[in-house]
Every structure is written in C-alpha cells, then in structure tokens.
Design an enzyme around this catalytic site. Sequence first.
Site, PDB file in Angstrom:
ATOM      1  N   LYS A  76       0.745  -1.407  -0.017  1.00 45.20           N
ATOM      2  CA  LYS A  76       0.122   0.086   0.134  1.00 45.20           C
ATOM      3  C   LYS A  76       0.754   1.300   0.014  1.00 45.20           C
ATOM      4  O   LYS A  76       1.898   1.298   0.786  1.00 45.20           O
ATOM      5  CB  LYS A  76      -0.689   0.019   1.236  1.00 45.20           C
ATOM      6  CG  LYS A  76      -2.008   1.151   1.284  1.00 45.20           C
ATOM      7  CD  LYS A  76      -2.810   0.763   2.496  1.00 45.20           C
ATOM      8  CE  LYS A  76      -3.943   2.060   2.778  1.00 45.20           C
ATOM      9  NZ  LYS A  76      -4.936   1.925   3.623  1.00 45.20           N
ATOM     10  N   SER A 154     -10.071   2.335   2.967  1.00 46.11           N
ATOM     11  CA  SER A 154      -8.773   3.126   1.956  1.00 46.11           C
ATOM     12  C   SER A 154      -7.868   2.074   1.534  1.00 46.11           C
ATOM     13  O   SER A 154      -7.378   2.430   0.098  1.00 46.11           O
ATOM     14  CB  SER A 154      -7.950   4.161   3.016  1.00 46.11           C
ATOM     15  OG  SER A 154      -7.160   3.209   3.803  1.00 46.11           O
ATOM     16  N   SER A 178     -10.394  -0.086   6.982  1.00 43.07           N
ATOM     17  CA  SER A 178      -9.943   0.130   6.024  1.00 43.07           C
ATOM     18  C   SER A 178      -9.255  -1.063   5.295  1.00 43.07           C
ATOM     19  O   SER A 178      -8.709  -1.134   3.998  1.00 43.07           O
ATOM     20  CB  SER A 178      -8.998   1.293   5.826  1.00 43.07           C
ATOM     21  OG  SER A 178      -9.514   2.747   5.781  1.00 43.07           O
TER      22      SER A 178
END
Length: 491
Positions: A76, A154, A178
């Site tokens: 990420k 997210s 998330s």
Amino acid sequence: MNANELTIAAARDALRKREISAVDLTMACLTAIDAGDALNAFVHKTPEIALDQARAADERLKGEAPDLCGIPLGIKDLFCTKGVPSQAASGILKGFKPEYESTVTSKLFDAGAVMLGKLNMDEFAMGSSNETSVYGNAVNPWKVDDRKLTPGGSSGGSAAAVAADLCLGATGTDTGGSIRQPAAFTGITGIKPTYGRVSRWGIVAFASSLDQAGPMTKSVRDAAILLQAMSGHDPKDSTSADIPVPDFEAALTGDIRGKKIGIPKEYRMDGMPAEIDALWAQGIAMMKDAGAEIVDISLPHTKYALPTYYVIAPAEASSNLARYDGVRYGHRAKLAAGDGITDMYEKTRAEGFGPEVQRRIMVGTYVLSAGFYDAYYNRARKVRALIKRDFEQVFAAGVDAILTPATPSSAFGLGEMANADPVEMYLNDVFTVTVNLAGLPGVSVPVGLDSKGLPLGLQLIGRPWDEAGLLNHAHVLERAAGFVAKPAKWW
C-alpha cells in the site's frame, strides 16, 4: 492455473519443491499487473526491484528459507519504501521518495518477500471507496453490470490487486475499517491486528491511536503466514507491544468446539439489508455446526461509535498532517512576489490536499479548538473508554470471539456517493470502527454472494492479542462457507 493465481501457502510449497522459481512467479504477477491497468490498483510499478528480489530469493531457497521467501506482494502506498515513491495517494507528497524503509516492509524483505509495486488507496487513508486518491479511482474486479464498482477503501488498491490475482497478497492499513471493508467488497480475507501488534514506524500517519497495518490475502491461512512476518516488537514505535508473536499458522486447527461466539444485539441496525441479515444468520449457523456455543451479548455504547470515531480520527489527523507545509519535503506551491511564509503554507496545503482530507483537517482542528475541546474531543475520549469497557466485560464473561457483518452493503458503484452527504459515506464503517476504538483484532472473511452476484463478508472480532484464536475461528468460518467465487475477467 496461472502462477499468479496461487495462494501464498500453495506458492510456498511449489517454490520449495522446485515446481516454480521465484523469478517465474514474479514474472507471472508482473504480466498480470500490466494487463490489469484498467483496475488502477498498482500506481508505482517496481519490476526491477521485484526481479532483483526474486533472484535473491531463488538463491536463498536452495537452503533453509522463511515462509515468505520468493512470494510477490503489493505494498500500500502508505508504507515508506526506500527510493520508491511513497505518496499516501496525495498531491502534497508528490515526488517524495523516502531515504528509509518502513519496519513492516523491512520485515517482509528480510523474510524474502518480493515487492511488485505500490498500491492505490484513498488519500492519507481517508475514505471508504478509494475515490479520494490523487491517482484516480481504484476499480473493483467484480462487475455485474455496466458500472464500475468501488473496491472499498482506504486499502482499495490492495483489495483489487489481491482479488484480481495481480499479487499473492498485499499490505493494508486499517484506521476505521480500511482493511476489512475492502476485503469484504472484493471477496478476500483481511485482518486488522490488535493495536501495537504491528509496528507503525515508517507508515504515513492518519490517526495514530487507531492506525494498524495488516495483511490482505486470498485465504485465512495466507493471512496467518503474512501477519506472522509483519508482527513483532519495534523499539522505533513507542506503541509497539513487546509481546511474543505466536505461530499463527499452527493455530489453524479448525477446532472451535466449546468456544463461545458472541452476537451483539446492537449490530442489528435499523434498515439493514435483508441479505446482510440472512448472511449473518448463516454465519451463526455455521459456527454452531462447528461446535461453538452462540451467546447473545450487548455492546451498549456501539451506537456512539461512529460519532466518536469521526471526532477522534480527524482530531489526530489535523495534528499529524500539520507537518505537510511545503518546507521540508513534497509539494511546494509557487509563490507570488510579496508572499510570506503563511501564504506558502496556505497555498501549498490548498493545492496539495484533496477535499476529503481538507474536510477532516478542518473538523479535527475545530474539535480541538479552545471553545470546543471539552464538548467534542474530551467527550469522545470518554465514550471511547466506555466502548472499550463494553468489549472487556463481554470477554471477561467468557466470550472467545464476536461475529458481526463486515459492511452494511455489497460494493456500490464508483461516483454513486459523489453528491451524497459525506456522512452517508462514513456509515460504511458502522460495523468496523468499534474495533479500532477498542484496539481489538478483527478479521473479514468472504462468506457468500448477494442477489446481484457480489461478495459479502462477515467480521469476527477477537480478544486483545488473540489473533491466533481469531484466525482459527475465521478458518472455521471460511471452511464452512466454502467461498471460492472469483470475479469474471473483464479488464
């Protein structure tokens, strides 16, 4: 089956039996990534680094090597990776290439993992649909009509990449859901560990008392393998716990006979879709069939969780994001003659931060301001303590894990929430934020498809530091649900 479709566990075994090399496995993923540009999951590709790491892994695999040796992963964009853009999907960090490696990525690389590239996400991890990213939307590989669907947020890029077999696993972070919400939206497994289990050092901060990194994978076993490598004490993170890391994979016995599973009555929300309710009932029946005892529990302060979260998280964000001022790194606005330092701060932040990040900074600054500190922030802190106490009392009464829905719906279309009240979007976190506020471990497991054919997940919440027991419960649920559906390839 293409090599990129393997699970981490299957690839680990194939690498050791010399059925495949780390370089071939990595090439299969790199090919899939290039073919998957329509998903916009990988935003900084690192094929040279990947192949170098894969060659080193093949050398290492000639002898004793850790479980993750030669396993290609996506990282990420919130994790700092040395010499590789780490922008937190924000314009304000454009051009930022850290001179250091986050603790999590260091641990993964030490274990022989291969980095394929950086994954899309909501800007500064603020969002539930991956629509606040400076890179544009990540797209869910699941498609049932002509709409493009959100992969959740997210960690939307991580979820889309794992679900579409662009990588064997990915790192995510979870501040209010998330990891778990995007995992549920894309039919994969995602676990948020206990706060302090995984080091936050080198991960761009959103809300420091809530953020936790965790794995996003194709199976519960893979989640156990990846979490093992990510976990452990780190002296560089003062909130990292000096607690031994158990063998999470060895804990997957599949035996939960006599365990108590709590079903919180407060999670039966008004207006909850019938399909979510039915899925939950199905999950309860599966756990019961596996020999668990189902008990009704009450978490009375759950109803205050969302407002509490949306006071505390923006408050911490406004403090954390004050460091992005155009002085030391990242974007700096062009200034006109006569502009002073205040103008530079204001212009840089106005240009660099997107609207959702600006909104949360403003909310956070407001609730911390002199006249409102007690009314909002202090009150939210007290309610947070009550939410934590609710869970402590339930676990003290002998409950081993709690079963709830993961999300209030299946994946929605990109752009469908664009004109809605922001609070509509925040409601996506209704089942997940309590876990962050209480610092507990939570895992989302795919359990079924809705009537449209989109994946739905259930969430299990565990005792603090009991990721091993939690993963075993998740393993039982996964086995009983037998979820094997994959998105039909359209990209």
